[in-house]
Structures are given as structure tokens and as C-alpha cells.
Design an enzyme around this catalytic site. Structure first.
Site, PDB file in Angstrom:
ATOM      1  N   GLY A  96      36.506 -16.603 -82.282  1.00  0.00           N
ATOM      2  CA  GLY A  96      36.536 -15.879 -81.015  1.00  0.00           C
ATOM      3  C   GLY A  96      37.940 -15.700 -80.470  1.00  0.00           C
TER       4      GLY A  96
ATOM      5  N   GLU B 242      34.076 -17.725 -89.490  1.00  0.00           N
ATOM      6  CA  GLU B 242      32.684 -17.958 -89.083  1.00  0.00           C
ATOM      7  C   GLU B 242      31.748 -18.213 -90.248  1.00  0.00           C
ATOM      8  OE1 GLU B 242      34.449 -15.603 -85.628  1.00  0.00           O
ATOM      9  OE2 GLU B 242      34.633 -15.621 -87.810  1.00  0.00           O
TER      10      GLU B 242
ATOM     11  N   GLU C 227      39.304 -12.682 -82.169  1.00  0.00           N
ATOM     12  CA  GLU C 227      38.631 -11.527 -81.570  1.00  0.00           C
ATOM     13  C   GLU C 227      39.199 -11.210 -80.192  1.00  0.00           C
ATOM     14  OE1 GLU C 227      34.127 -11.381 -82.932  1.00  0.00           O
ATOM     15  OE2 GLU C 227      34.677 -13.436 -82.400  1.00  0.00           O
TER      16      GLU C 227
ATOM     17  N   ALA D 108      35.353 -20.817 -80.878  1.00  0.00           N
ATOM     18  CA  ALA D 108      34.325 -21.037 -79.866  1.00  0.00           C
ATOM     19  C   ALA D 108      33.966 -22.513 -79.813  1.00  0.00           C
ATOM     20  CB  ALA D 108      33.082 -20.210 -80.180  1.00  0.00           C
TER      21      ALA D 108
END
Length: 258
Positions: A110, A133, A113, A65
């Protein structure tokens, strides 16, 4: 049409590439908004039979991200961000048309994901997967804690999320995160070849496979009952009649999605 995505229709396969190579294709709010619109195209356009999700360049699928956007968020704003991501990624997971992630380079945070939201994943040899993260004082927020656990098992998922370690493409395949590993230059061709094989099958049956597989992971749904209902629904389709007739007549089936 898009500022942060590159899209093109190759025959009947819609290729969606996150196009921020100077930022390692990192996800920001604009990327997420445009991803939602591109996913809507896959759902609604009749000329699209399937989709490939990838990243521009050979260094990154999506390297994570855009962390700079996180610095000023409150807890409520963080919840809103996660909910929006969940909606988009779940739309990918539930898409009745095949959605493949072609992972070229880093798929972190992300990006990992996003790849896991697709129906399955093909990786180039230089691909790297991870949920780092915890290094930022965060956890995965776009469904990663759930999908990673579903794909690789609780113990391996917790280890990966606690350590923030990266997996090579080969390790990801061994762990069950990746279906195929190929050379970088073969990545899109492999994805397109698999989709062309799937396109020859009955599209309504393909959509029902997706629905039933998702039901197996939904604690609020009886997956076996879903399978019975979807199996039964096949008998009301012209595709089943065509498939059965083609089998008996020893010829290729010509499915119409009816």
C-alpha cells in the site's frame, strides 16, 4: 488534529507524514481515514498551494498495510476496504494542486500504491519499492495493478507483482517509477524546491495539466478532446492574459489563479 499523521504548513507547502514509525508507518484504517481528511485539507484550504506526502523517520515511507487487520475480513469487507482506498488515492491523483511523494525508505504494498497515486515521486538513496502482496496470497488493492502498469509498462509491472521483488531507488528511476533520487538529507529540500518552481506557474494551468494527464489513462475519456477543451478554457482566464503580457514585456508573470 491527527493521531497517525504529522502535518505542517511550510510557507505554502503542506507536508503530510504518516507517523507510525514503530510500525514502519504501515497503513491501517485510522491512517486511511486521516489521509482522506488531510487530502480534503489540500483541496479546500487557500493557504495550501501544494503538498508533500512522506513518512516519519528514515526507514520507511510506508512499509505496507497493517496485515493484522486483514485476518478477519470477508470478501465483501475486502471489497469495501479496497473501494475506500481507491477513493482516497484517486483524490490524490486528481488533486488540482501538485502532490509529490517524498519516499524515504521502504515503499511497499500500500505504500508503493500511495506513492504512485501522487503526481510524481522523489526518492532518497535508501528507498525501496515493491508490491509483495503475492507473498500473502493477495494482490495490490489500492490501484497498484493499474498505476504500476501505467508507469513502468505491462511486462515490468507483472514481473514485479508476480515475484514480489523490491526495486532500489536507482532501479525505480530507471524503470520510470521515480523522477529523482537524492541523498536522504536532501529529500524534502528537493521536493520543496520543485514545488516552489511550480508555484511560479499559472495555478489554473497546473490543474489542467493534471486533468489532461489523467485523461490520457482513462479508457472512458477521450484525452485529446479533454486537451482541446482545457486548452480553450485557458483563454478565458486572467492568468493567460498576464502570462502573455509578461512574456512580451520580458518580466516575471504574476499569476493570481483567475
Amino acid at each position: 488534529m491527527y493521531h497517525t499523521l504529522s502535518t505542517k504548513l511550510v510557507e505554502d507547502v503542506y507536508i503530510i507524514a504518516v507517523n507510525r514509525p514503530d510500525k514502519m508507518n504501515a497503513l491501517n484504517q485510522t491512517v486511511m481515514q486521516e489521509l482522506g481528511l488531510a487530502v480534503d485539507e489540500v483541496y479546500t484550504r487557500k493557504d495550501i498551494k501544494s503538498a508533500i506526502l512522506t513518512g516519519t523517520g528514515d526507514k520507511a515511507f510506508v512499509a505496507g498495510a497493517d496485515i493484522g487487520e486483514f485476518l478477519k475480513l470477508s470478501a465483501a469487507e475486502g471489497a469495501d476496504l479496497a473501494k475506500k482506498g481507491h477513493v482516497i488515492f484517486q483524490r490524490i491523483a486528481e488533486c488540482p494542486k501538485p502532490f509529490i511523494a517524498a519516499v524515504n525508505g521502504f515503499a511497499l504494498g500500500g505504500g508503493c500504491e500511495l506513492a504512485m497515486a501522487c503526481h510524481f515521486r522523489i526518492a532518497s538513496e535508501n528507498a525501496r519499492f515493491g508490491q509483495p502482496e503475492v507473498n500473502l496470497g493477495l494482490i495490490p488493492g489500492y490501484g497498484g495493478t493499474q498505476r504500476l502498469t501505467q508507469l513502468v509498462g505491462k511486462g515490468k509491472a507483472i514481473e514485479l507483482m508476480m515475484t514480489g521483488d523490491m526495486l532500489s531507488a536507482e532501479e525505480a528511476q530507471t524503470w520510470g517509477l521515480v523522477n529523482h533520487v537524492v541523498k536522504q538529507e536532501e529529500l524534502l529540500d528537493k521536493a520543496k524546491a520543485l514545488l516552489q518552481k511550480i508555484h511560479k506557474k499559472a495555478p489554473l494551468a497546473i490543474a489542467r495539466v493534471v486533468k489532461c494527464a489523467n485523461a490520457a489513462l482513462d479508457k472512458d475519456v477521450d484525452g485529446y478532446e479533454t486537451e482541446i477543451a482545457e486548452f480553450a478554457a485557458c483563454f478565458a482566464t486572467k492568468d493567460l492574459q498576464e502570462g502573455a503580457a509578461a512574456f512580451i514585456e520580458k518580466r516575471p508573470a504574476r499569476f493570481t489563479g483567475e
